[in-house]
Design a protein around this motif. Structure first.
Motif, PDB file in Angstrom:
ATOM      1  N   PHE A  75      23.228  35.784  44.765  1.00  0.00           N
ATOM      2  CA  PHE A  75      22.895  36.005  43.359  1.00  0.00           C
ATOM      3  C   PHE A  75      23.803  35.156  42.469  1.00  0.00           C
ATOM      4  N   THR A  76      23.195  34.406  41.564  1.00  0.00           N
ATOM      5  CA  THR A  76      23.978  33.553  40.656  1.00  0.00           C
ATOM      6  C   THR A  76      23.354  33.579  39.258  1.00  0.00           C
ATOM      7  N   ILE A  77      23.939  32.821  38.374  1.00  0.00           N
ATOM      8  CA  ILE A  77      23.435  32.695  37.004  1.00  0.00           C
ATOM      9  C   ILE A  77      21.965  32.213  36.999  1.00  0.00           C
ATOM     10  N   LEU A  78      21.568  31.502  38.044  1.00  0.00           N
ATOM     11  CA  LEU A  78      20.186  30.997  38.108  1.00  0.00           C
ATOM     12  C   LEU A  78      19.180  32.150  38.176  1.00  0.00           C
ATOM     13  N   ASP A  79      19.637  33.291  38.705  1.00  0.00           N
ATOM     14  CA  ASP A  79      18.750  34.454  38.789  1.00  0.00           C
ATOM     15  C   ASP A  79      18.618  35.182  37.458  1.00  0.00           C
ATOM     16  N   MET A  80      19.422  34.766  36.492  1.00  0.00           N
ATOM     17  CA  MET A  80      19.413  35.441  35.189  1.00  0.00           C
ATOM     18  C   MET A  80      18.573  34.687  34.163  1.00  0.00           C
ATOM     19  N   ILE A  81      18.076  33.497  34.552  1.00  0.00           N
ATOM     20  CA  ILE A  81      17.324  32.703  33.575  1.00  0.00           C
ATOM     21  C   ILE A  81      15.954  32.314  34.124  1.00  0.00           C
ATOM     22  N   THR A  82      15.081  31.919  33.213  1.00  0.00           N
ATOM     23  CA  THR A  82      13.753  31.478  33.636  1.00  0.00           C
ATOM     24  C   THR A  82      13.777  29.964  33.856  1.00  0.00           C
ATOM     25  N   GLU A  83      12.713  29.495  34.464  1.00  0.00           N
ATOM     26  CA  GLU A  83      12.569  28.064  34.721  1.00  0.00           C
ATOM     27  C   GLU A  83      12.612  27.281  33.394  1.00  0.00           C
ATOM     28  N   ASP A  84      11.901  27.794  32.391  1.00  0.00           N
ATOM     29  CA  ASP A  84      11.863  27.100  31.101  1.00  0.00           C
ATOM     30  C   ASP A  84      13.229  27.048  30.438  1.00  0.00           C
ATOM     31  N   LEU A  85      13.945  28.153  30.556  1.00  0.00           N
ATOM     32  CA  LEU A  85      15.280  28.190  29.952  1.00  0.00           C
ATOM     33  C   LEU A  85      16.206  27.208  30.665  1.00  0.00           C
ATOM     34  N   PHE A  86      16.033  27.088  31.985  1.00  0.00           N
ATOM     35  CA  PHE A  86      16.843  26.144  32.763  1.00  0.00           C
ATOM     36  C   PHE A  86      16.649  24.733  32.208  1.00  0.00           C
ATOM     37  N   VAL A  87      15.392  24.360  32.029  1.00  0.00           N
ATOM     38  CA  VAL A  87      15.076  23.012  31.523  1.00  0.00           C
ATOM     39  C   VAL A  87      15.711  22.818  30.139  1.00  0.00           C
ATOM     40  N   GLN A  88      15.551  23.807  29.290  1.00  0.00           N
ATOM     41  CA  GLN A  88      16.134  23.729  27.929  1.00  0.00           C
ATOM     42  C   GLN A  88      17.646  23.576  27.967  1.00  0.00           C
ATOM     43  N   ARG A  89      18.286  24.338  28.875  1.00  0.00           N
ATOM     44  CA  ARG A  89      19.749  24.301  28.951  1.00  0.00           C
ATOM     45  C   ARG A  89      20.239  22.949  29.491  1.00  0.00           C
ATOM     46  N   VAL A  90      19.479  22.360  30.421  1.00  0.00           N
ATOM     47  CA  VAL A  90      19.858  21.034  30.935  1.00  0.00           C
ATOM     48  C   VAL A  90      19.845  20.042  29.773  1.00  0.00           C
ATOM     49  N   GLN A  91      18.806  20.132  28.932  1.00  0.00           N
ATOM     50  CA  GLN A  91      18.707  19.210  27.798  1.00  0.00           C
ATOM     51  C   GLN A  91      19.828  19.453  26.781  1.00  0.00           C
ATOM     52  N   ALA A  92      20.083  20.716  26.512  1.00  0.00           N
ATOM     53  CA  ALA A  92      21.147  21.056  25.557  1.00  0.00           C
ATOM     54  C   ALA A  92      22.511  20.604  26.076  1.00  0.00           C
ATOM     55  N   PHE A  93      22.683  20.695  27.385  1.00  0.00           N
ATOM     56  CA  PHE A  93      23.946  20.286  28.010  1.00  0.00           C
ATOM     57  C   PHE A  93      24.184  18.780  27.813  1.00  0.00           C
ATOM     58  N   GLY A  94      23.101  18.006  27.949  1.00  0.00           N
ATOM     59  CA  GLY A  94      23.187  16.557  27.754  1.00  0.00           C
ATOM     60  C   GLY A  94      23.705  16.234  26.354  1.00  0.00           C
ATOM     61  N   VAL A  95      23.163  16.925  25.366  1.00  0.00           N
ATOM     62  CA  VAL A  95      23.561  16.707  23.975  1.00  0.00           C
ATOM     63  C   VAL A  95      25.025  17.117  23.781  1.00  0.00           C
ATOM     64  N   TYR A  96      25.374  18.260  24.357  1.00  0.00           N
ATOM     65  CA  TYR A  96      26.747  18.792  24.254  1.00  0.00           C
ATOM     66  C   TYR A  96      27.759  17.789  24.825  1.00  0.00           C
ATOM     67  N   MET A  97      27.438  17.238  26.001  1.00  0.00           N
ATOM     68  CA  MET A  97      28.373  16.311  26.641  1.00  0.00           C
ATOM     69  C   MET A  97      28.487  14.993  25.871  1.00  0.00           C
ATOM     70  N   GLN A  98      27.378  14.595  25.259  1.00  0.00           N
ATOM     71  CA  GLN A  98      27.416  13.356  24.462  1.00  0.00           C
ATOM     72  C   GLN A  98      28.386  13.526  23.291  1.00  0.00           C
ATOM     73  N   GLU A  99      28.359  14.683  22.701  1.00  0.00           N
ATOM     74  CA  GLU A  99      29.271  14.998  21.591  1.00  0.00           C
ATOM     75  C   GLU A  99      30.728  14.916  22.066  1.00  0.00           C
ATOM     76  N   LYS A 100      30.943  15.424  23.286  1.00  0.00           N
ATOM     77  CA  LYS A 100      32.288  15.483  23.845  1.00  0.00           C
ATOM     78  C   LYS A 100      32.932  14.108  24.021  1.00  0.00           C
ATOM     79  N   VAL A 101      32.104  13.138  24.390  1.00  0.00           N
ATOM     80  CA  VAL A 101      32.685  11.817  24.693  1.00  0.00           C
ATOM     81  C   VAL A 101      32.666  10.866  23.494  1.00  0.00           C
ATOM     82  N   LYS A 102      32.118  11.346  22.380  1.00  0.00           N
ATOM     83  CA  LYS A 102      32.109  10.527  21.152  1.00  0.00           C
ATOM     84  C   LYS A 102      33.545  10.194  20.755  1.00  0.00           C
TER      85      LYS A 102
END
Ligand SMILES: [Zn+2]
Length: 355
Positions: free
Chosen positions: A327-354
Protein backbone atom coordinates in the motif's frame (compact mmCIF):
# COMPACT_ATOMS: atom_id res chain seq x y z
CA UNK A 1 35.74 -22.92 13.19
CA UNK A 2 32.58 -23.03 11.13
CA UNK A 3 30.17 -20.18 11.32
CA UNK A 4 26.66 -21.14 10.29
CA UNK A 5 24.48 -18.28 9.20
CA UNK A 6 21.44 -18.28 11.38
CA UNK A 7 21.04 -14.59 11.98
CA UNK A 8 19.78 -12.31 9.28
CA UNK A 9 22.49 -9.75 9.75
CA UNK A 10 26.20 -10.14 8.95
CA UNK A 11 28.57 -10.29 11.92
CA UNK A 12 31.46 -8.28 10.53
CA UNK A 13 30.97 -4.78 9.21
CA UNK A 14 34.09 -2.87 8.43
CA UNK A 15 34.19 0.33 6.40
CA UNK A 16 37.59 2.00 6.20
CA UNK A 17 40.43 3.26 4.08
CA UNK A 18 42.98 0.75 2.76
CA UNK A 19 41.56 -2.31 4.48
CA UNK A 20 41.58 -4.76 1.57
CA UNK A 21 44.73 -6.49 2.72
CA UNK A 22 43.55 -6.54 6.34
CA UNK A 23 40.85 -9.12 5.57
CA UNK A 24 42.74 -11.99 7.34
CA UNK A 25 43.31 -9.79 10.38
CA UNK A 26 39.62 -8.82 10.50
CA UNK A 27 38.64 -12.50 10.45
CA UNK A 28 41.05 -13.32 13.25
CA UNK A 29 39.94 -10.38 15.33
CA UNK A 30 36.42 -11.83 15.17
CA UNK A 31 37.70 -15.31 16.04
CA UNK A 32 37.13 -16.83 12.63
CA UNK A 33 39.70 -19.29 11.35
CA UNK A 34 39.48 -20.99 7.98
CA UNK A 35 41.64 -23.63 6.36
CA UNK A 36 40.96 -23.19 2.68
CA UNK A 37 39.83 -19.90 1.23
CA UNK A 38 38.66 -19.23 -2.32
CA UNK A 39 38.60 -15.62 -3.53
CA UNK A 40 36.07 -15.05 -6.30
CA UNK A 41 36.25 -12.02 -8.56
CA UNK A 42 35.10 -10.76 -11.94
CA UNK A 43 37.31 -10.64 -15.02
CA UNK A 44 38.42 -7.02 -15.00
CA UNK A 45 39.55 -4.68 -12.24
CA UNK A 46 38.15 -6.71 -9.32
CA UNK A 47 40.50 -9.45 -10.50
CA UNK A 48 43.54 -7.28 -9.61
CA UNK A 49 42.31 -6.83 -6.07
CA UNK A 50 41.68 -10.57 -5.76
CA UNK A 51 45.20 -11.32 -6.99
CA UNK A 52 46.66 -9.02 -4.29
CA UNK A 53 44.62 -10.74 -1.61
CA UNK A 54 45.53 -14.24 -2.81
CA UNK A 55 49.24 -13.55 -3.15
CA UNK A 56 49.51 -12.30 0.40
CA UNK A 57 47.75 -15.32 1.89
CA UNK A 58 48.25 -18.22 -0.54
CA UNK A 59 44.51 -18.35 -1.14
CA UNK A 60 42.96 -19.65 -4.37
CA UNK A 61 41.62 -17.25 -6.99
CA UNK A 62 38.52 -18.10 -9.02
CA UNK A 63 37.41 -15.84 -11.89
CA UNK A 64 33.73 -15.65 -12.75
CA UNK A 65 32.72 -14.99 -16.34
CA UNK A 66 29.16 -13.87 -15.70
CA UNK A 67 26.24 -14.07 -13.28
CA UNK A 68 24.57 -17.03 -15.00
CA UNK A 69 23.21 -20.26 -13.55
CA UNK A 70 26.02 -22.06 -15.42
CA UNK A 71 28.59 -20.01 -13.51
CA UNK A 72 26.79 -20.70 -10.24
CA UNK A 73 27.16 -24.41 -11.00
CA UNK A 74 30.83 -24.06 -11.99
CA UNK A 75 31.72 -22.24 -8.76
CA UNK A 76 29.63 -24.66 -6.70
CA UNK A 77 31.55 -27.63 -8.08
CA UNK A 78 34.88 -25.87 -7.65
CA UNK A 79 34.25 -24.99 -4.02
CA UNK A 80 33.07 -28.50 -3.24
CA UNK A 81 35.95 -30.30 -4.91
CA UNK A 82 38.53 -27.91 -3.47
CA UNK A 83 37.16 -28.45 0.05
CA UNK A 84 37.15 -24.76 0.83
CA UNK A 85 35.51 -23.48 4.00
CA UNK A 86 35.25 -19.80 3.12
CA UNK A 87 34.44 -17.93 -0.08
CA UNK A 88 35.37 -14.28 -0.38
CA UNK A 89 33.45 -12.40 -3.06
CA UNK A 90 35.26 -9.36 -4.39
CA UNK A 91 33.62 -7.36 -7.15
CA UNK A 92 30.38 -5.74 -8.23
CA UNK A 93 26.82 -6.94 -7.72
CA UNK A 94 27.13 -9.84 -10.17
CA UNK A 95 30.05 -11.45 -8.34
CA UNK A 96 28.45 -10.86 -4.94
CA UNK A 97 25.16 -12.40 -6.12
CA UNK A 98 26.71 -15.54 -7.61
CA UNK A 99 28.66 -16.14 -4.40
CA UNK A 100 25.56 -15.51 -2.27
CA UNK A 101 23.76 -18.17 -4.30
CA UNK A 102 26.61 -20.72 -4.14
CA UNK A 103 26.90 -20.11 -0.42
CA UNK A 104 23.18 -20.80 -0.08
CA UNK A 105 23.44 -24.04 -2.08
CA UNK A 106 26.56 -25.36 -0.34
CA UNK A 107 26.12 -23.93 3.17
CA UNK A 108 29.59 -22.40 2.91
CA UNK A 109 30.37 -19.16 4.69
CA UNK A 110 31.12 -16.13 2.60
CA UNK A 111 32.40 -12.63 2.95
CA UNK A 112 31.51 -9.73 0.62
CA UNK A 113 34.08 -7.18 -0.46
CA UNK A 114 32.23 -4.87 -2.86
CA UNK A 115 34.26 -2.84 -5.35
CA UNK A 116 31.31 -0.65 -6.33
CA UNK A 117 28.25 0.48 -4.43
CA UNK A 118 25.17 1.33 -6.38
CA UNK A 119 22.09 -0.41 -5.12
CA UNK A 120 20.32 -1.82 -2.16
CA UNK A 121 21.38 -5.44 -2.67
CA UNK A 122 24.58 -5.10 -0.65
CA UNK A 123 23.12 -6.76 2.40
CA UNK A 124 20.28 -8.97 1.35
CA UNK A 125 19.59 -12.68 1.07
CA UNK A 126 18.55 -12.26 -2.57
CA UNK A 127 20.65 -13.23 -5.59
CA UNK A 128 19.94 -11.96 -9.08
CA UNK A 129 21.01 -14.66 -11.54
CA UNK A 130 20.72 -14.74 -15.35
CA UNK A 131 18.89 -17.70 -16.88
CA UNK A 132 19.61 -19.22 -20.30
CA UNK A 133 17.12 -16.87 -21.95
CA UNK A 134 19.29 -13.99 -20.74
CA UNK A 135 16.59 -12.85 -18.30
CA UNK A 136 17.42 -12.22 -14.67
CA UNK A 137 15.72 -14.05 -11.81
CA UNK A 138 15.70 -13.00 -8.14
CA UNK A 139 16.25 -16.11 -6.03
CA UNK A 140 17.37 -17.04 -2.54
CA UNK A 141 20.95 -16.43 -1.55
CA UNK A 142 22.76 -16.53 1.77
CA UNK A 143 23.42 -13.37 3.72
CA UNK A 144 27.19 -12.76 3.89
CA UNK A 145 28.78 -13.39 7.29
CA UNK A 146 30.69 -10.15 6.85
CA UNK A 147 30.90 -7.09 4.64
CA UNK A 148 34.23 -5.34 4.25
CA UNK A 149 34.31 -2.08 2.33
CA UNK A 150 37.55 -0.43 1.37
CA UNK A 151 36.86 3.27 0.79
CA UNK A 152 39.92 3.63 -1.46
CA UNK A 153 38.47 1.01 -3.81
CA UNK A 154 35.02 2.62 -3.80
CA UNK A 155 36.54 6.06 -4.40
CA UNK A 156 38.18 4.75 -7.59
CA UNK A 157 34.89 3.33 -8.92
CA UNK A 158 32.88 5.29 -11.53
CA UNK A 159 31.18 8.32 -9.98
CA UNK A 160 27.83 7.40 -11.53
CA UNK A 161 27.67 4.31 -9.30
CA UNK A 162 28.38 6.42 -6.23
CA UNK A 163 25.67 8.86 -7.31
CA UNK A 164 23.23 5.97 -7.73
CA UNK A 165 23.99 4.77 -4.20
CA UNK A 166 23.55 8.27 -2.81
CA UNK A 167 20.32 8.57 -4.80
CA UNK A 168 18.73 5.28 -3.86
CA UNK A 169 18.75 6.37 -0.22
CA UNK A 170 16.35 9.24 -0.98
CA UNK A 171 13.72 6.54 -1.54
CA UNK A 172 13.93 5.69 2.19
CA UNK A 173 12.07 8.92 2.98
CA UNK A 174 9.34 8.32 0.43
CA UNK A 175 9.10 4.62 1.36
CA UNK A 176 8.80 5.25 5.09
CA UNK A 177 6.11 7.90 4.41
CA UNK A 178 4.22 5.22 2.48
CA UNK A 179 4.74 2.85 5.38
CA UNK A 180 3.12 5.31 7.80
CA UNK A 181 0.25 5.66 5.35
CA UNK A 182 -0.17 1.87 5.13
CA UNK A 183 -0.20 1.72 8.90
CA UNK A 184 -2.85 4.42 9.13
CA UNK A 185 -5.05 3.19 6.30
CA UNK A 186 -4.56 -0.57 6.45
CA UNK A 187 -3.21 -1.23 9.93
CA UNK A 188 0.06 -2.58 8.53
CA UNK A 189 2.54 -3.05 11.37
CA UNK A 190 5.67 -0.97 11.53
CA UNK A 191 8.98 -2.35 12.75
CA UNK A 192 10.22 0.65 14.74
CA UNK A 193 13.95 -0.06 14.52
CA UNK A 194 13.73 -0.77 10.79
CA UNK A 195 11.73 2.41 10.29
CA UNK A 196 14.11 4.69 12.18
CA UNK A 197 17.25 3.07 10.81
CA UNK A 198 16.02 3.62 7.26
CA UNK A 199 15.01 7.21 7.88
CA UNK A 200 18.10 8.22 9.82
CA UNK A 201 20.31 6.62 7.15
CA UNK A 202 18.70 8.93 4.58
CA UNK A 203 18.65 12.03 6.78
CA UNK A 204 22.31 11.61 7.70
CA UNK A 205 23.09 12.08 4.00
CA UNK A 206 20.47 14.70 3.22
CA UNK A 207 21.68 16.94 6.06
CA UNK A 208 25.40 16.24 5.54
CA UNK A 209 27.10 19.55 4.92
CA UNK A 210 29.71 18.65 2.30
CA UNK A 211 27.95 16.54 -0.30
CA UNK A 212 30.85 15.78 -2.63
CA UNK A 213 30.44 12.31 -4.12
CA UNK A 214 34.12 11.35 -4.15
CA UNK A 215 34.97 12.88 -0.78
CA UNK A 216 35.91 10.17 1.69
CA UNK A 217 33.79 11.60 4.51
CA UNK A 218 30.63 11.70 2.35
CA UNK A 219 31.50 8.35 0.77
CA UNK A 220 31.73 6.79 4.21
CA UNK A 221 28.24 8.14 5.00
CA UNK A 222 26.84 6.73 1.73
CA UNK A 223 28.32 3.30 2.45
CA UNK A 224 27.08 3.38 6.02
CA UNK A 225 23.67 4.47 4.73
CA UNK A 226 23.51 1.47 2.44
CA UNK A 227 24.50 -0.87 5.24
CA UNK A 228 21.88 0.62 7.56
CA UNK A 229 19.24 0.36 4.84
CA UNK A 230 20.13 -3.31 4.41
CA UNK A 231 19.85 -3.94 8.14
CA UNK A 232 16.53 -2.05 8.21
CA UNK A 233 15.13 -4.38 5.52
CA UNK A 234 16.46 -7.45 7.35
CA UNK A 235 14.81 -6.37 10.57
CA UNK A 236 11.52 -5.61 8.84
CA UNK A 237 11.68 -8.90 6.95
CA UNK A 238 10.85 -7.15 3.69
CA UNK A 239 12.00 -4.26 1.52
CA UNK A 240 9.27 -2.02 3.03
CA UNK A 241 11.65 0.41 4.86
CA UNK A 242 13.43 1.33 1.61
CA UNK A 243 10.92 0.61 -1.14
CA UNK A 244 7.56 2.31 -1.64
CA UNK A 245 5.71 4.12 -4.41
CA UNK A 246 8.98 5.42 -5.92
CA UNK A 247 10.23 1.84 -6.46
CA UNK A 248 6.85 0.76 -7.85
CA UNK A 249 6.96 3.54 -10.45
CA UNK A 250 10.60 2.74 -11.23
CA UNK A 251 9.86 -0.96 -11.71
CA UNK A 252 6.88 -0.07 -13.93
CA UNK A 253 9.12 2.17 -16.09
CA UNK A 254 11.53 -0.75 -16.50
CA UNK A 255 8.75 -3.24 -17.14
CA UNK A 256 7.09 -1.07 -19.80
CA UNK A 257 10.45 -0.05 -21.25
CA UNK A 258 9.52 3.63 -20.99
CA UNK A 259 13.00 4.97 -20.30
CA UNK A 260 14.90 6.50 -23.18
CA UNK A 261 18.29 6.24 -21.52
CA UNK A 262 20.05 3.48 -19.68
CA UNK A 263 20.14 5.04 -16.26
CA UNK A 264 21.26 3.17 -13.12
CA UNK A 265 18.48 2.02 -10.80
CA UNK A 266 19.59 4.30 -7.95
CA UNK A 267 19.56 7.40 -10.15
CA UNK A 268 16.14 6.60 -11.56
CA UNK A 269 14.59 5.85 -8.20
CA UNK A 270 16.10 9.02 -6.69
CA UNK A 271 14.47 11.19 -9.34
CA UNK A 272 11.14 9.47 -8.87
CA UNK A 273 11.43 9.88 -5.07
CA UNK A 274 11.29 13.65 -5.50
CA UNK A 275 7.98 13.18 -7.30
CA UNK A 276 6.50 10.71 -4.80
CA UNK A 277 7.51 13.04 -1.95
CA UNK A 278 5.64 15.77 -3.86
CA UNK A 279 2.62 13.44 -4.15
CA UNK A 280 2.78 12.79 -0.41
CA UNK A 281 3.02 16.53 0.20
CA UNK A 282 6.33 15.91 1.98
CA UNK A 283 8.84 17.34 -0.47
CA UNK A 284 11.18 19.73 1.37
CA UNK A 285 13.75 22.17 0.05
CA UNK A 286 16.52 20.03 1.57
CA UNK A 287 15.45 17.12 -0.67
CA UNK A 288 15.70 19.26 -3.79
CA UNK A 289 19.02 20.70 -2.60
CA UNK A 290 20.30 17.15 -2.02
CA UNK A 291 19.36 16.22 -5.58
CA UNK A 292 21.06 19.33 -6.96
CA UNK A 293 24.24 18.69 -4.94
CA UNK A 294 24.54 15.04 -5.97
CA UNK A 295 23.48 15.47 -9.60
CA UNK A 296 20.14 13.68 -9.45
CA UNK A 297 17.71 14.59 -12.25
CA UNK A 298 15.00 16.82 -10.79
CA UNK A 299 12.12 15.83 -13.05
CA UNK A 300 11.89 12.08 -13.65
CA UNK A 301 9.68 12.58 -16.73
CA UNK A 302 12.83 13.72 -18.57
CA UNK A 303 13.82 10.05 -18.48
CA UNK A 304 10.76 8.94 -20.42
CA UNK A 305 10.21 8.51 -24.16
CA UNK A 306 6.86 10.18 -23.88
CA UNK A 307 4.90 12.06 -21.25
CA UNK A 308 1.51 12.08 -22.96
CA UNK A 309 -1.59 11.33 -20.96
CA UNK A 310 -1.90 7.76 -22.20
CA UNK A 311 1.69 6.87 -21.25
CA UNK A 312 1.28 8.35 -17.77
CA UNK A 313 -1.99 6.47 -17.27
CA UNK A 314 -0.30 3.26 -18.31
CA UNK A 315 2.58 3.98 -15.94
CA UNK A 316 0.19 4.55 -13.06
CA UNK A 317 -1.73 1.33 -13.74
CA UNK A 318 1.42 -0.76 -14.07
CA UNK A 319 2.99 0.75 -10.94
CA UNK A 320 -0.04 -0.28 -8.93
CA UNK A 321 0.24 -3.82 -10.29
CA UNK A 322 3.96 -4.22 -9.63
CA UNK A 323 3.67 -5.38 -6.07
CA UNK A 324 0.21 -6.38 -4.91
CA UNK A 325 -0.28 -5.71 -1.21
CA UNK A 326 2.24 -2.90 -0.94
CA UNK A 327 0.00 0.00 0.00
CA UNK A 328 1.39 3.40 -1.01
CA UNK A 329 0.32 6.93 -1.87
CA UNK A 330 -0.59 5.58 -5.34
CA UNK A 331 -3.52 3.77 -3.73
CA UNK A 332 -4.84 7.07 -2.41
CA UNK A 333 -5.19 8.80 -5.78
CA UNK A 334 -6.97 8.24 -9.06
CA UNK A 335 -5.35 7.80 -12.44
CA UNK A 336 -6.46 11.29 -13.49
CA UNK A 337 -5.07 12.87 -10.37
CA UNK A 338 -1.76 11.07 -10.97
CA UNK A 339 -1.51 12.62 -14.44
CA UNK A 340 -2.38 16.07 -13.06
CA UNK A 341 0.19 15.77 -10.28
CA UNK A 342 2.94 14.73 -12.73
CA UNK A 343 2.20 17.88 -14.74
CA UNK A 344 2.07 20.09 -11.65
CA UNK A 345 5.36 18.59 -10.47
CA UNK A 346 7.02 19.58 -13.75
CA UNK A 347 5.95 23.19 -13.25
CA UNK A 348 7.04 23.12 -9.59
CA UNK A 349 10.52 21.85 -10.46
CA UNK A 350 10.93 24.42 -13.22
CA UNK A 351 10.30 27.13 -10.65
CA UNK A 352 12.90 25.56 -8.38
CA UNK A 353 15.73 25.76 -10.89
CA UNK A 354 14.94 29.29 -12.10
CA UNK A 355 17.99 31.45 -11.47
ZN1 LIG B 1 16.40 0.65 -4.89
Amino acid sequence: MIYKQLAYIPIIFQVDEAILLSVPELLQRNNFYFNKVVVVSGKSFSSNYAVQLCQNNSWTHFVLKDNTFAEVERLKQFSETSNCDLIIAIGGGKVLDVVKRVSYLTNLNHLSVPTIISNDGLISPISVIKNHHGKTESISGMMPMGVIIDLDIIQKSPVDYIRAAAGDILSNISATNDWILANKEKGESINDIGFHLSRSAANALIYFNRKVLKDKAFLRMIVQGQINSGIAMSLAGSSRPCSGSEHLISHAIDFLDLSKTNVLHGNQVASISLFTLFLQDKLLNVHVEYALATGIMLNFTNLLHSTDKLTLQLLYQKAREMRPGRFTILDMITEDLFVQRVQAFGVYMQEKVKP
